[in-house]
Scaffold this active site. Structure first.
Site, PDB file in Angstrom:
ATOM      1  N   GLU A 130       0.814  -1.224   0.000  1.00  0.00           N
ATOM      2  CA  GLU A 130       0.000   0.000   0.000  1.00  0.00           C
ATOM      3  C   GLU A 130       0.846   1.272   0.000  1.00  0.00           C
ATOM      4  O   GLU A 130       0.342   2.350  -0.330  1.00  0.00           O
ATOM      5  CB  GLU A 130      -0.970  -0.015   1.181  1.00  0.00           C
ATOM      6  CG  GLU A 130      -2.005  -1.124   1.079  1.00  0.00           C
ATOM      7  CD  GLU A 130      -3.049  -1.072   2.173  1.00  0.00           C
ATOM      8  OE1 GLU A 130      -3.584   0.022   2.444  1.00  0.00           O
ATOM      9  OE2 GLU A 130      -3.338  -2.123   2.767  1.00  0.00           O
ATOM     10  N   TYR A 155      -2.824   5.170   7.108  1.00  0.00           N
ATOM     11  CA  TYR A 155      -2.116   3.919   7.399  1.00  0.00           C
ATOM     12  C   TYR A 155      -0.911   3.750   6.488  1.00  0.00           C
ATOM     13  O   TYR A 155       0.221   3.555   6.964  1.00  0.00           O
ATOM     14  CB  TYR A 155      -3.053   2.718   7.259  1.00  0.00           C
ATOM     15  CG  TYR A 155      -2.309   1.414   7.062  1.00  0.00           C
ATOM     16  CD1 TYR A 155      -1.431   0.944   8.045  1.00  0.00           C
ATOM     17  CD2 TYR A 155      -2.451   0.662   5.899  1.00  0.00           C
ATOM     18  CE1 TYR A 155      -0.721  -0.244   7.868  1.00  0.00           C
ATOM     19  CE2 TYR A 155      -1.754  -0.524   5.724  1.00  0.00           C
ATOM     20  CZ  TYR A 155      -0.896  -0.968   6.700  1.00  0.00           C
ATOM     21  OH  TYR A 155      -0.192  -2.130   6.517  1.00  0.00           O
TER      22      TYR A 155
END
Length: 341
Positions: A130, A155
């Site tokens: 990610e 995140y």
């Protein structure tokens, strides 16, 4: 000759917990230290059998607590650090980014300082695909280790920040490091807030399964056991300072994943409920693991065999995830160690 000491941070979580079990079983001559704060996703019940083994040790600690971590490393003189501990749920990071910065960034810095102070042989930092941002739907495009980092959620931004810190400690201080970046994991002991275990548990209870947006977001799925073997290889054979992507070559849309589970459990697709899309929801992740494969790694699961094994595991271990859904798992630490943790 003394046993090598390996500290695994976040070893009560999903991936870290599977890795602890993998290492304790594979390397009886290594002392494996499971360091975990036991936040909401930390669960020690999965390690009840390990507690009988002499090479398994548990340490309850917060990785961002410098006053605890520094003397722990000085006293134990760990040879290797494998760093999983992280806040990892994107939805929670959107609601409350601050805890992600404290744990994922400041916690990583404390661990790096402790590792540097005792001159560890290797610091493996377990990151995520990610950090690369998102790909379009072109099936010929993939993340490589040279893809620029463009995180899109709090995140992933916190994980990218920790990646940069690990790199900086290697470049500045000569700390021996590797960074691994994996695609979406699945398998036994997956905390029931994530897509696959959430779907399995809700379908088994004939409850609606929420699917973000139109369900067309694509993820590359990696069985957690394949991930464990990859990290083991990088720990022992990874070239100093290098990044290795770990991917399963198992791209599926979220909707395909949900429908596969529903079909396997012989339930109705009427259980699917489309909900408002996640803020900043990345379209697609896909990893090119060629570099790691050249090191000698190959995944053993394809998605069909992996998801079947995972569904069977959840059917056979209802007591584990049902106690988590009910919150009872939190009582295990108090009962086991007579400590209010």
């Amino acid at each position: 000759m003394a046993n090598k000491k390996v500290v695994v941070t976040g070893g009560a979580g999903f991936i870290g917990g599977n890795y602890v079990q993998y290492m304790v079983d594979k390397y009886p001559n290594y002392d494996i230290y499971n360091l975990d704060e036991l936040t909401y996703a930390g669960d020690l019940t999965k390690h009840q059998e390990l507690e009988k083994k002499e090479n398994y040790h548990f340490v309850k600690a917060d990785i961002a607590d410098r006053d605890t971590i520094m003397p722990l490393f000085e006293n134990e003189k760990f040879d290797y650090v494998v760093h999983f501990a992280a806040e990892s749920h994107v939805d929670r990071s959107i609601t409350d980014p601050e805890i992600f910065i404290r744990t994922n960034v400041l916690g990583t810095q404390v661990l790096l300082d402790a590792a540097k102070a005792i001159t560890v042989k290797k610091f493996v930092h377990v990151s995520t695909d990610e950090v690369y941002g998102e790909l379009d739907f072109d099936p010929t495009t993939f993340f490589t280790e040279d893809t620029p980092l463009q995180p899109n959620s709090p995140y992933s931004a916190s994980k990218a920040s920790s990646d940069f810190l690990v790199r900086a400690y290697h470049e500045t201080y000569g700390l021996p490091v590797n960074i691994t970046r994996c695609s979406n994991n699945y398998g036994p002991y997956h905390f029931p807030e994530k897509l696959i275990p959430l779907t399995i548990s809700r379908v088994l209870n004939d409850e609606k399964v929420p699917v973000y947006g139109d369900g067309k977001n694509i993820r590359d799925w990696l069985h957690v056991q394949d991930h464990c073997s990859a990290i083991d290889l990088v720990l022992h054979e990874g070239a100093n300072g290098e990044v290795y992507n770990v991917g399963g070559h198992n791209e599926r849309t979220n909707l395909e994943v949900v429908k596969t589970i529903i079909k396997t459990l012989e339930k109705s697709e009427d259980l699917i409920e489309f909900v408002t899309d996640r803020l900043g929801h990345d379209k697609r992740y896909a990893i090119d693991p060629t570099k790691l494969e050249k090191l000698g790694w190959k995944p053993t699961y394809n998605f069909e065999t992996g998801i079947a094994q995972t569904i069977d595991w959840y059917l056979e271990n209802k007591s584990w995830w049902e106690q988590i859904i009910s919150g009872e798992y939190k009582d295990y630490f108090d009962k086991q160690y007579s400590i209010n943790g």
